[in-house]
Enzyme design. Structure first.
Site, PDB file in Angstrom:
ATOM      1  N   ASP A   1       4.682  11.279   9.804  1.00 30.13           N
ATOM      2  CA  ASP A   1       3.243  11.513   9.712  1.00 30.13           C
ATOM      3  C   ASP A   1       2.583  11.489  11.085  1.00 30.13           C
ATOM      4  OD1 ASP A   1       3.522   8.905  10.378  1.00 30.13           O
ATOM      5  OD2 ASP A   1       2.304   8.093   8.761  1.00 30.13           O
ATOM      6  N   ASN A   2       3.362  11.610  12.158  1.00 31.38           N
ATOM      7  CA  ASN A   2       2.698  11.602  13.462  1.00 31.38           C
ATOM      8  C   ASN A   2       3.206  12.744  14.334  1.00 31.38           C
ATOM      9  OD1 ASN A   2       4.680  10.507  15.704  1.00 31.38           O
ATOM     10  ND2 ASN A   2       5.086   9.339  13.846  1.00 31.38           N
TER      11      ASN A   2
ATOM     12  N   CYS B   1     -14.106   0.729  14.163  1.00 34.13           N
ATOM     13  CA  CYS B   1     -13.654   1.665  13.127  1.00 34.13           C
ATOM     14  C   CYS B   1     -12.521   0.971  12.372  1.00 34.13           C
ATOM     15  CB  CYS B   1     -13.207   2.992  13.742  1.00 34.13           C
ATOM     16  SG  CYS B   1     -11.819   2.836  14.873  1.00 34.13           S
TER      17      CYS B   1
ATOM     18  N   LYS C   1      12.617  -0.246   4.625  1.00 33.48           N
ATOM     19  CA  LYS C   1      12.544   0.926   3.748  1.00 33.48           C
ATOM     20  C   LYS C   1      13.881   1.649   3.654  1.00 33.48           C
ATOM     21  CE  LYS C   1       7.693   2.255   4.200  1.00 33.48           C
ATOM     22  NZ  LYS C   1       6.764   3.323   4.635  1.00 33.48           N
TER      23      LYS C   1
ATOM     24  N   CYS D   1      -2.888   9.877   7.399  1.00 34.35           N
ATOM     25  CA  CYS D   1      -3.056   9.480   6.006  1.00 34.35           C
ATOM     26  C   CYS D   1      -3.533   8.032   5.907  1.00 34.35           C
ATOM     27  CB  CYS D   1      -1.753   9.657   5.235  1.00 34.35           C
ATOM     28  SG  CYS D   1      -1.341  11.380   4.959  1.00 34.35           S
TER      29      CYS D   1
ATOM     30  N   SER E   1       0.819  -1.226   0.000  1.00 33.41           N
ATOM     31  CA  SER E   1       0.000   0.000   0.000  1.00 33.41           C
ATOM     32  C   SER E   1       0.848   1.269   0.000  1.00 33.41           C
ATOM     33  CB  SER E   1      -0.928   0.009   1.218  1.00 33.41           C
ATOM     34  OG  SER E   1      -0.182   0.143   2.403  1.00 33.41           O
ATOM     35  N   ASN E   2       2.167   1.117   0.161  1.00 32.21           N
ATOM     36  CA  ASN E   2       3.065   2.283   0.103  1.00 32.21           C
ATOM     37  C   ASN E   2       3.331   2.728  -1.335  1.00 32.21           C
ATOM     38  OD1 ASN E   2       5.199   0.780   2.630  1.00 32.21           O
ATOM     39  ND2 ASN E   2       3.407   2.059   2.925  1.00 32.21           N
ATOM     40  N   LEU E   3       3.221   1.788  -2.277  1.00 37.71           N
ATOM     41  CA  LEU E   3       3.786   2.027  -3.614  1.00 37.71           C
ATOM     42  C   LEU E   3       2.976   3.024  -4.436  1.00 37.71           C
ATOM     43  CD1 LEU E   3       4.907  -1.605  -4.500  1.00 37.71           C
ATOM     44  CD2 LEU E   3       6.201   0.210  -3.369  1.00 37.71           C
ATOM     45  N   GLN E   4       1.781   3.344  -3.999  1.00 37.01           N
ATOM     46  CA  GLN E   4       0.937   4.341  -4.672  1.00 37.01           C
ATOM     47  C   GLN E   4       1.574   5.722  -4.618  1.00 37.01           C
ATOM     48  OE1 GLN E   4      -0.414   6.285  -2.110  1.00 37.01           O
ATOM     49  NE2 GLN E   4      -2.283   7.278  -2.815  1.00 37.01           N
ATOM     50  N   ARG E   5       2.522   5.948  -3.703  1.00 35.74           N
ATOM     51  CA  ARG E   5       3.136   7.281  -3.568  1.00 35.74           C
ATOM     52  C   ARG E   5       4.612   7.240  -3.190  1.00 35.74           C
ATOM     53  NH1 ARG E   5       0.616   5.342   0.409  1.00 35.74           N
ATOM     54  NH2 ARG E   5       1.341   5.539   2.530  1.00 35.74           N
TER      55      ARG E   5
END
Ligand SMILES: [Zn+2]
Length: 405
Positions: free
Chosen positions: A139-140, A363, A95, A206, A78-82
């Site tokens: 991102d946190n 959720c 990574k 995100c 799911s990381n590869l989209q960006r």
């Protein structure tokens, strides 16, 4: 306002380097001296994710001589989209190592330093030491405050960026910035702009809210742009300014950010004089939600059993998914009804709930449902529970045929 270059020029560029960087060398403002400064520069990028991917690649291509990568995570599909520094064959790899390999391919003259560990109070100052500036792609909030404070204590610029869906922000926080006469320019830090973290659960990440992949390039490249200006002393860096980018309107705005004289870190009577406990400062979950969830949290395995019993008619309850409709389209726990969290916050959800049945809420990961659990319990639904780990745990443990996000 321009600043004194952060970095002294290297002695020389090799013939290969002159060939490689020729399009920089013929820009008068950069020139041979600017390129030699980049060669001598040491930049640490935090995170090799959405922002870190373009930032690392452009810093490397630009000829920044030493690039550090602080990243402990592994590449997920799911990381590869960006996260364009990683590829299909990197899935499952650290990574930091994947990013290092891509940088070597982009520019073999760059010295890459891998910090394959989670930044914390024990290592952050040691890792930052020796770098000329920090480019932040985290991102946190806990990490951002820690990075801001550590950069302040080391007196180095903190090049910050943030992304969410179609919106991006960037700034350079550098309270120690001085003008060409050596006098303070009263530049703010991150705490001057955001004195307190948002209440837990109020600002989706995100991972919860999504991000347009290309937005990472827009903001990551602004961060590199500012880094290059600071390293070489050209242009007018966004010290004391906040860039706001709206990709849907295609609009950039630049706002002035003033130093807060009462800032806890860089103000006159600072109370933060060393690293603090950032996790508890930012809080993973509000006190009300934590109280509500204590003793009222079930696992996805328990939920599966309860659903079976409901089907057999030996138990009755309502399973409420408090995520947003577009999340519900991606995956769902069968038999759930969707009532987004906002309807609990404005009170309209309560009249949809039956008073004679148990309420079970979930959720994505369990943060939002803990918040709504507190509201529902407060409204008198004493036996309400929520599902720890949410739909993420459901997909992982019960139904891997559904997509994760
Ligand atoms: Zn401050």
């Amino acid at each position: 306002m321009s600043f004194t270059p952060l970095v002294e020029p290297a002695d020389e560029l090799s013939i290969d380097e002159v060939r490689r960087y020729s399009r920089h060398l013929i820009i008068p403002d950069v020139g041979m001296t600017g390129q030699k400064r980049l060669k001598n520069a040491k930049v640490l990028v935090i995170g090799a994710g959405g922002l870190g991917s373009p930032a690392l690649l452009y810093l490397a291509a630009a000829g920044v001589g030493t690039i550090g990568i602080a990243e402990f995570d592994e590449v997920d599909e799911s990381n590869l989209q960006r996260q364009i520094i990683h590829g299909q064959s990197d899935i499952g790899r650290p990574k930091a190592e994947s990013a290092r390999d891509s940088i070597r391919e982009a520019n073999p003259y760059v010295n890459v330093v891998v910090h394959n560990e989670r930044l914390d109070n024990d290592n952050v100052l040691g890792i930052f030491e020796g770098y000329d500036l920090i480019v932040d792609g985290t991102d946190n909030f806990a990490t951002r405050y820690m990075v801001n404070d550590a950069a302040y204590f080391l007196k180095i610029p903190y090049v910050w960026g943030s992304i969410y869906r179609f919106d991006g922000q960037a700034s350079v926080f550098w309270p120690h910035a001085v003008d060409e006469k050596g006098e303070s320019v009263d530049a703010p830090c991150y705490r001057c702009l955001y004195p307190e973290p948002p209440p837990p659960g109020m600002v989706p990440s995100c991972a919860e809210g999504g991000v347009l992949g290309v937005l990472c390039a827009s903001i990551g490249s602004i961060q590199v742009n500012e880094a290059i200006k600071l390293l070489t002393g050209i242009g007018d860096p966004i010290v004391g300014k906040l860039m706001i980018y709206d990709a849907l309107e295609m609009e950039y705005r630049k706002l002035r950010v003033r130093k807060d004289p009462n800032c806890a870190l860089c103000g006159e009577n600072a109370t933060v004089t060393g690293l603090i406990d950032y996790e508890s400062f930012c809080g993973a979950i509000s006190d009300e939600a934590a109280d509500a969830a204590a003793g009222s949290t079930i696992s996805v395995v328990q939920l599966e059993q309860m659903l079976k019993e409901r089907e057999e008619g030996t138990r009755d309850f309502v399973l409420v998914d408090v995520r947003e409709p577009n999340e519900y389209e991606i995956n769902k726990i069968p038999g759930s009804v969707l009532i987004p969290k906002g309807e609990f916050l404005n009170g309209s959800a309560l009249e949809k709930l039956p008073s004679d049945k148990q309420i079970v809420m979930h959720c994505k990961s369990g943060v939002r449902s803990a918040e709504t659990l507190a509201i529902v319990k407060g409204a008198g639904f004493a036996d309400a529970v929520h599902v720890g780990g949410g739909v993420v745990a459901w997909v992982n443990q019960i139904d891997p045929s559904q997509p994760a996000y």
